[in-house]
Design a protein around this motif. Sequence first.
Motif, PDB file in Angstrom:
ATOM      1  N   ASP A   8       0.868  -1.187   0.000  1.00 38.48           N
ATOM      2  CA  ASP A   8       0.000   0.000   0.000  1.00 38.48           C
ATOM      3  C   ASP A   8       0.890   1.217   0.000  1.00 38.48           C
ATOM      4  N   PHE A   9       0.432   2.260  -0.678  1.00 41.10           N
ATOM      5  CA  PHE A   9       1.162   3.511  -0.571  1.00 41.10           C
ATOM      6  C   PHE A   9       0.210   4.689  -0.676  1.00 41.10           C
ATOM      7  N   ALA A  10       0.439   5.691   0.176  1.00 38.33           N
ATOM      8  CA  ALA A  10      -0.355   6.921   0.121  1.00 38.33           C
ATOM      9  C   ALA A  10       0.550   8.094   0.442  1.00 38.33           C
ATOM     10  N   TYR A  11       0.415   9.179  -0.327  1.00 32.73           N
ATOM     11  CA  TYR A  11       1.177  10.399  -0.005  1.00 32.73           C
ATOM     12  C   TYR A  11       0.548  11.071   1.201  1.00 32.73           C
ATOM     13  N   GLU A  12      -0.809  11.030   1.259  1.00 35.98           N
ATOM     14  CA  GLU A  12      -1.482  11.576   2.422  1.00 35.98           C
ATOM     15  C   GLU A  12      -2.548  10.578   2.871  1.00 35.98           C
ATOM     16  N   LYS A  13      -2.848  10.628   4.143  1.00 38.05           N
ATOM     17  CA  LYS A  13      -3.796   9.664   4.710  1.00 38.05           C
ATOM     18  C   LYS A  13      -5.124   9.679   3.979  1.00 38.05           C
ATOM     19  N   ASN A  14      -5.744   8.517   3.864  1.00 40.97           N
ATOM     20  CA  ASN A  14      -7.056   8.364   3.243  1.00 40.97           C
ATOM     21  C   ASN A  14      -7.081   8.635   1.739  1.00 40.97           C
ATOM     22  N   HIS A  15      -5.906   8.895   1.146  1.00 36.85           N
ATOM     23  CA  HIS A  15      -5.845   9.027  -0.313  1.00 36.85           C
ATOM     24  C   HIS A  15      -4.836   8.037  -0.860  1.00 36.85           C
ATOM     25  N   PRO A  16      -5.183   6.739  -0.809  1.00 37.14           N
ATOM     26  CA  PRO A  16      -4.202   5.746  -1.247  1.00 37.14           C
ATOM     27  C   PRO A  16      -3.935   5.845  -2.749  1.00 37.14           C
ATOM     28  N   ILE A  17      -2.665   5.710  -3.125  1.00 33.97           N
ATOM     29  CA  ILE A  17      -2.291   5.711  -4.539  1.00 33.97           C
ATOM     30  C   ILE A  17      -2.151   4.259  -5.001  1.00 33.97           C
ATOM     31  N   LEU A  18      -1.497   3.442  -4.182  1.00 32.97           N
ATOM     32  CA  LEU A  18      -1.354   2.026  -4.491  1.00 32.97           C
ATOM     33  C   LEU A  18      -2.092   1.224  -3.425  1.00 32.97           C
ATOM     34  N   LYS A  19      -2.901   0.243  -3.898  1.00 39.61           N
ATOM     35  CA  LYS A  19      -3.738  -0.482  -2.940  1.00 39.61           C
ATOM     36  C   LYS A  19      -3.487  -1.975  -3.035  1.00 39.61           C
ATOM     37  N   ASP A  20      -2.949  -2.541  -2.011  1.00 41.77           N
ATOM     38  CA  ASP A  20      -2.829  -3.987  -1.869  1.00 41.77           C
ATOM     39  C   ASP A  20      -2.267  -4.660  -3.134  1.00 41.77           C
ATOM     40  N   ILE A  21      -1.093  -4.231  -3.514  1.00 41.98           N
ATOM     41  CA  ILE A  21      -0.483  -4.782  -4.726  1.00 41.98           C
ATOM     42  C   ILE A  21       0.417  -5.955  -4.372  1.00 41.98           C
ATOM     43  N   SER A  22       0.155  -7.094  -4.999  1.00 39.71           N
ATOM     44  CA  SER A  22       1.032  -8.238  -4.818  1.00 39.71           C
ATOM     45  C   SER A  22       1.496  -8.710  -6.183  1.00 39.71           C
ATOM     46  N   ALA A  23       2.781  -8.993  -6.302  1.00 36.27           N
ATOM     47  CA  ALA A  23       3.306  -9.457  -7.589  1.00 36.27           C
ATOM     48  C   ALA A  23       4.691 -10.027  -7.370  1.00 36.27           C
ATOM     49  N   LYS A  24       5.112 -10.842  -8.323  1.00 36.33           N
ATOM     50  CA  LYS A  24       6.488 -11.344  -8.285  1.00 36.33           C
ATOM     51  C   LYS A  24       7.119 -11.055  -9.635  1.00 36.33           C
ATOM     52  N   PHE A  25       7.928 -10.000  -9.695  1.00 37.29           N
ATOM     53  CA  PHE A  25       8.569  -9.646 -10.957  1.00 37.29           C
ATOM     54  C   PHE A  25       9.753 -10.573 -11.188  1.00 37.29           C
ATOM     55  N   GLY A  42      -0.620   5.521 -10.884  1.00 36.21           N
ATOM     56  CA  GLY A  42       0.384   5.183  -9.876  1.00 36.21           C
ATOM     57  C   GLY A  42       1.566   4.381 -10.391  1.00 36.21           C
ATOM     58  N   LYS A  43       1.783   4.388 -11.710  1.00 33.72           N
ATOM     59  CA  LYS A  43       2.931   3.648 -12.256  1.00 33.72           C
ATOM     60  C   LYS A  43       4.251   4.191 -11.717  1.00 33.72           C
ATOM     61  N   SER A  44       4.392   5.513 -11.798  1.00 33.24           N
ATOM     62  CA  SER A  44       5.651   6.112 -11.339  1.00 33.24           C
ATOM     63  C   SER A  44       5.814   5.945  -9.834  1.00 33.24           C
ATOM     64  N   THR A  45       4.712   6.075  -9.111  1.00 34.60           N
ATOM     65  CA  THR A  45       4.761   5.902  -7.655  1.00 34.60           C
ATOM     66  C   THR A  45       5.223   4.489  -7.308  1.00 34.60           C
ATOM     67  N   LEU A  46       4.714   3.512  -8.062  1.00 36.04           N
ATOM     68  CA  LEU A  46       5.130   2.133  -7.845  1.00 36.04           C
ATOM     69  C   LEU A  46       6.640   1.990  -8.051  1.00 36.04           C
ATOM     70  N   PHE A  47       7.131   2.594  -9.118  1.00 37.00           N
ATOM     71  CA  PHE A  47       8.568   2.513  -9.413  1.00 37.00           C
ATOM     72  C   PHE A  47       9.399   3.143  -8.298  1.00 37.00           C
ATOM     73  N   LEU A  48       8.930   4.302  -7.804  1.00 35.61           N
ATOM     74  CA  LEU A  48       9.687   4.979  -6.741  1.00 35.61           C
ATOM     75  C   LEU A  48       9.712   4.115  -5.484  1.00 35.61           C
ATOM     76  N   ASN A  49       8.645   3.327  -5.282  1.00 33.17           N
ATOM     77  CA  ASN A  49       8.629   2.393  -4.158  1.00 33.17           C
ATOM     78  C   ASN A  49       9.648   1.266  -4.361  1.00 33.17           C
ATOM     79  N   LEU A  50       9.752   0.797  -5.604  1.00 25.96           N
ATOM     80  CA  LEU A  50      10.645  -0.327  -5.892  1.00 25.96           C
ATOM     81  C   LEU A  50      12.115   0.011  -5.642  1.00 25.96           C
ATOM     82  N   VAL A  51      12.486   1.291  -5.819  1.00 30.99           N
ATOM     83  CA  VAL A  51      13.886   1.652  -5.602  1.00 30.99           C
ATOM     84  C   VAL A  51      14.093   2.327  -4.246  1.00 30.99           C
TER      85      VAL A  51
END
Lengths: 275, 229
Positions: A8-25, A42-51
């Motif tokens: 899960d990822f959110a920049y601010e509370k109650n405004h989730p950008i990424l929700k319950d993402i599961s994957a195996k790259f 949220g593609k870019s947000t996901l990438f920023l999480n990955l690094v």
Amino acid sequence: MIELKHLDFAYEKNHPILKDISAKFGETGSNVVGVIGPNGTGKSTLFLNLVGMLKPTGGQILVDDQPINYSKKGLNQLRQKIGIVFQNSDQQIFYSIVKDDVAFALHNLNVPEDEIKRRVNTILRELDISELKDRPIQYLSGGQKKRVAIAGILVLNSEWLLLDEPTAGLDPDGKRRMVELIKHLVSRGQKIILSSHDIDFMYEVCDYFYILRDGQFVKSGKKETVFDDEKMLLETKLDQPWLVKVHQKLHLPLYSNEEELFADKALRAKLAKLE
Amino acid sequence: MLVIDKYAYSNRIVKWSPKLKGLLWLLGIILAFQPIIPIKLVLIVVVVWHTLYVTKMSGRVYLHWFYAILPFLLLSIIGIVFTMAPKANQIYYPIHLFGNYFGISKVMLPKGLRLGVQVSTAVVCTYWFALTTPFQQIILTLKAIHMPSLMIEEVMLMYRFIFIFVEACEQIYRAQKLRLGYRTFRLSMHSVGVLVKMLFEQVMIDYQQMVYALDAKLYDGEFKVGEDD
């Protein structure tokens, strides 16, 4: 392998950008993973999480079965394993001369000077931009800048390469060259994760896909199956790749790229009979 | 775009050693500040001719580069030569004002003119250097004379990002002009305000992106300035 567990990822509370993402790259032996989604999903947000530039607000990211270590040292190691190239080339090129910028990351790692030179030259040759070596950045075209930005990360020889919207703003020639570049990198064993909404481009280069919609993966799979539901794709503000459309609507075989279609002799023979 | 850069990369003496060019520039500056006026005048003529010759630039384009500094130069000279004096004979073309005389000071006029020639000589020499020396060579020269690396880094980053900044500025200006944002003086003032605000906001956003990009390249607080090979 990069594994996401209920991320899960959110920049601010109650405004989730990424929700319950599961994957195996990289689990299924796939080397080019595509994350497809329309603008603002949220593609870019996901990438920023990955690094490790953003920290998940819930869930976990495992890299080779180890959770990401967010200490300075841990992130340093992570970024040597996973390199990222952003969409806007101008924001990630810091030097005014091509070869200096490509060498930047290696200088930061205190690699000896002659090895830096050797590695920079190798990468520039590989990306077919050796002739730009001494050129000032501000006179390069968009496609050339993109290559310089990629070279600046590739010198790190990271196992994974993340490319955020690699075809944004490129002309058809730039796009063609990007396809060739990605195929070349894959052929020498580079693992790549791409994000884009350029469906035909993604269809051609990726071998496993995740479709992102409102911060969730709604579908994943190989190219033969992931695009078969046109209605779902249109609802996600995406579209079917044209080769899949031709397959579904004209009942032609499913080709994995354009060349395969045009090289199909059986099809050409059949079409010739029609005349 | 900043065309000044194009000349620096493609002129007849681009291959000259940057140190030699640096030394010649220094010599020019010394000559500009020595007291004998005719030497300065000769130097101006020679350097302007040489600049035009090596850069293959037209005189009109060259004069264009002076528009930026001319207001400063004129203002300082005006500030020096115009004065108030108690006696009319100290002033050329005196105007009687509040019991004193206002006009061009007889003492200061030669000083002002001398300053004008001096500054012009220095500027002409500096333009010669800037128009013939590619940025990379300037950096190497700064390094060779052991300038602090912090300063060299700063110069380098400014040079890299000023192009992006100028371009963003041009784009906003064009978009505003297209929608008649500069039709009257009042509107112009308002538009300039909006332009500056937008640039500032953009800088903040770009800064965050830059931090990410620096992280991806394992930035550790220092920009190394490479040697030339």
